[in-house]
Design a protein around this motif. Structure first.
Motif, mmCIF file in Angstrom:
data_model
loop_
_atom_site.group_PDB
_atom_site.id
_atom_site.type_symbol
_atom_site.label_atom_id
_atom_site.label_comp_id
_atom_site.label_asym_id
_atom_site.label_seq_id
_atom_site.Cartn_x
_atom_site.Cartn_y
_atom_site.Cartn_z
ATOM 1 N N SER A 94 0.836 -1.208 0.000
ATOM 2 C CA SER A 94 0.000 0.000 0.000
ATOM 3 C C SER A 94 0.869 1.256 0.000
ATOM 4 C CB SER A 94 -0.998 0.005 1.160
ATOM 5 O OG SER A 94 -0.336 0.013 2.392
ATOM 6 N N GLY A 95 1.985 1.234 0.723
ATOM 7 C CA GLY A 95 2.904 2.367 0.706
ATOM 8 C C GLY A 95 3.464 2.613 -0.684
ATOM 9 N N ASN A 96 3.822 1.544 -1.374
ATOM 10 C CA ASN A 96 4.328 1.683 -2.742
ATOM 11 C C ASN A 96 3.259 2.242 -3.672
ATOM 12 O OD1 ASN A 96 6.877 0.753 -2.097
ATOM 13 N ND2 ASN A 96 6.338 -1.375 -2.456
ATOM 14 N N TRP A 97 2.012 1.833 -3.460
ATOM 15 C CA TRP A 97 0.924 2.368 -4.276
ATOM 16 C C TRP A 97 0.794 3.877 -4.047
ATOM 17 C CZ3 TRP A 97 -3.640 4.973 -3.654
ATOM 18 C CH2 TRP A 97 -4.473 5.037 -4.776
ATOM 19 N N TYR A 98 0.781 4.296 -2.784
ATOM 20 C CA TYR A 98 0.712 5.736 -2.484
ATOM 21 C C TYR A 98 1.906 6.478 -3.083
ATOM 22 C CZ TYR A 98 -3.136 5.194 0.871
ATOM 23 O OH TYR A 98 -4.349 4.944 1.454
ATOM 24 N N TYR A 99 3.079 5.887 -3.004
ATOM 25 C CA TYR A 99 4.283 6.516 -3.555
ATOM 26 C C TYR A 99 4.116 6.742 -5.062
ATOM 27 C CZ TYR A 99 9.223 7.356 -4.535
ATOM 28 O OH TYR A 99 10.414 7.910 -4.940
ATOM 29 N N ARG A 100 3.669 5.709 -5.764
ATOM 30 C CA ARG A 100 3.472 5.833 -7.222
ATOM 31 C C ARG A 100 2.417 6.876 -7.567
ATOM 32 N NH1 ARG A 100 4.077 0.224 -6.735
ATOM 33 N NH2 ARG A 100 1.836 -0.081 -6.804
ATOM 34 N N GLN A 101 1.457 7.111 -6.666
ATOM 35 C CA GLN A 101 0.417 8.116 -6.891
ATOM 36 C C GLN A 101 0.896 9.515 -6.519
ATOM 37 O OE1 GLN A 101 -2.357 7.013 -8.467
ATOM 38 N NE2 GLN A 101 -1.272 5.074 -8.343
ATOM 39 N N GLY A 102 2.095 9.618 -5.956
ATOM 40 C CA GLY A 102 2.622 10.910 -5.526
ATOM 41 C C GLY A 102 2.102 11.351 -4.167
ATOM 42 N N LEU A 103 1.505 10.436 -3.429
ATOM 43 C CA LEU A 103 0.967 10.720 -2.094
ATOM 44 C C LEU A 103 2.011 10.286 -1.054
ATOM 45 C CD1 LEU A 103 -2.619 9.385 -2.822
ATOM 46 C CD2 LEU A 103 -1.884 11.780 -2.732
ATOM 47 N N PHE A 104 3.081 11.067 -0.980
ATOM 48 C CA PHE A 104 4.252 10.661 -0.208
ATOM 49 C C PHE A 104 4.007 10.634 1.298
ATOM 50 C CE2 PHE A 104 5.851 12.679 -4.158
ATOM 51 C CZ PHE A 104 6.212 11.502 -4.792
ATOM 52 N N ALA A 105 3.181 11.543 1.823
ATOM 53 C CA ALA A 105 2.897 11.535 3.269
ATOM 54 C C ALA A 105 2.150 10.255 3.654
ATOM 55 C CB ALA A 105 2.101 12.776 3.664
ATOM 56 N N LYS A 106 1.209 9.830 2.818
ATOM 57 C CA LYS A 106 0.486 8.583 3.106
ATOM 58 C C LYS A 106 1.427 7.384 2.955
ATOM 59 C CE LYS A 106 -4.166 10.123 2.206
ATOM 60 N NZ LYS A 106 -5.472 9.777 1.719
#
Length: 189
Positions: free
Chosen positions: A75-87
């Protein structure tokens, strides 16, 4: 910042659990229901239940810990790929709670913190990776980038030199070091 994101460990662990469930339930459990049937037991382990709760088997808390870590990493990698770095940071911290020794979680945490402009915390995360995986060239390269961005040019060159020790054919790193050394010499004139 470079990073490799893969699910090989997760798939291997999931495969072990699925094989166990299949052997114990006659093939009635599926990976879709796997995470719905993990339940905490009073003994501190984890139990797997069939859909009708007829049978209980204790599974190593180490396997469950790795599955939880993998879930948070994914899930962290998914947020990272979406540019949602805080999440992404939040998810990687949860992965570290599940497995405080995970160099992968520390690396992804460092990548996300760097993207948020929190270079000091990123360096801390990367240093944790180096303790666990001193040959991780991605982390060494990332540290060099952070140090260069902070004006710590000699530290940057040193980190990239460590990359070359482990991976001498990296022409991009050789060129990066040469450019940085020229820059340092010009600044000192």
């Amino acid at each position: 910042i470079t990073s490799s994101i893969g699910g090989e460990i997760f798939n291997e662990e999931l495969g072990k659990i699925e094989a166990f469930l299949e052997s114990e339930t006659g093939g009635t459990a599926s990976s879709d229901s796997l995470f719905e049937i993990i339940d905490e037991t009073e003994s501190g382990g984890h139990s797997l239940f069939t859909d009708n709760n007829e049978m209980e088997q204790t599974v190593s808390s180490d396997v469950v810990r790795r599955v939880h870590r993998r879930q948070f990493l994914e899930s962290g990698n998914w947020y990272y790929r979406q540019g949602l770095f805080a999440k992404a940071v939040d998810e990687f911290k949860k992965a570290l709670q599940a497995d405080p020794e995970s160099s992968e979680a520390y690396q992804h945490l460092g990548d996300s913190l760097f993207k948020l402009g929190q270079s000091e915390k990123a360096v801390e995360a990367y240093e944790n990776v180096k303790k666990r995986d001193p040959y991780n060239v991605d982390v060494l390269e990332n540290l060099g980038v952070i140090f260069a961005n902070r004006g710590e040019y000699k530290k940057a060159v040193w980190q990239w030199g460590e990359v070359l020790k482990k991976n001498p054919e990296r022409r991009d790193i050789i060129e990066r070091i040469r450019r940085m050394q020229r820059f340092i010499r010009q600044r000192s004139l």
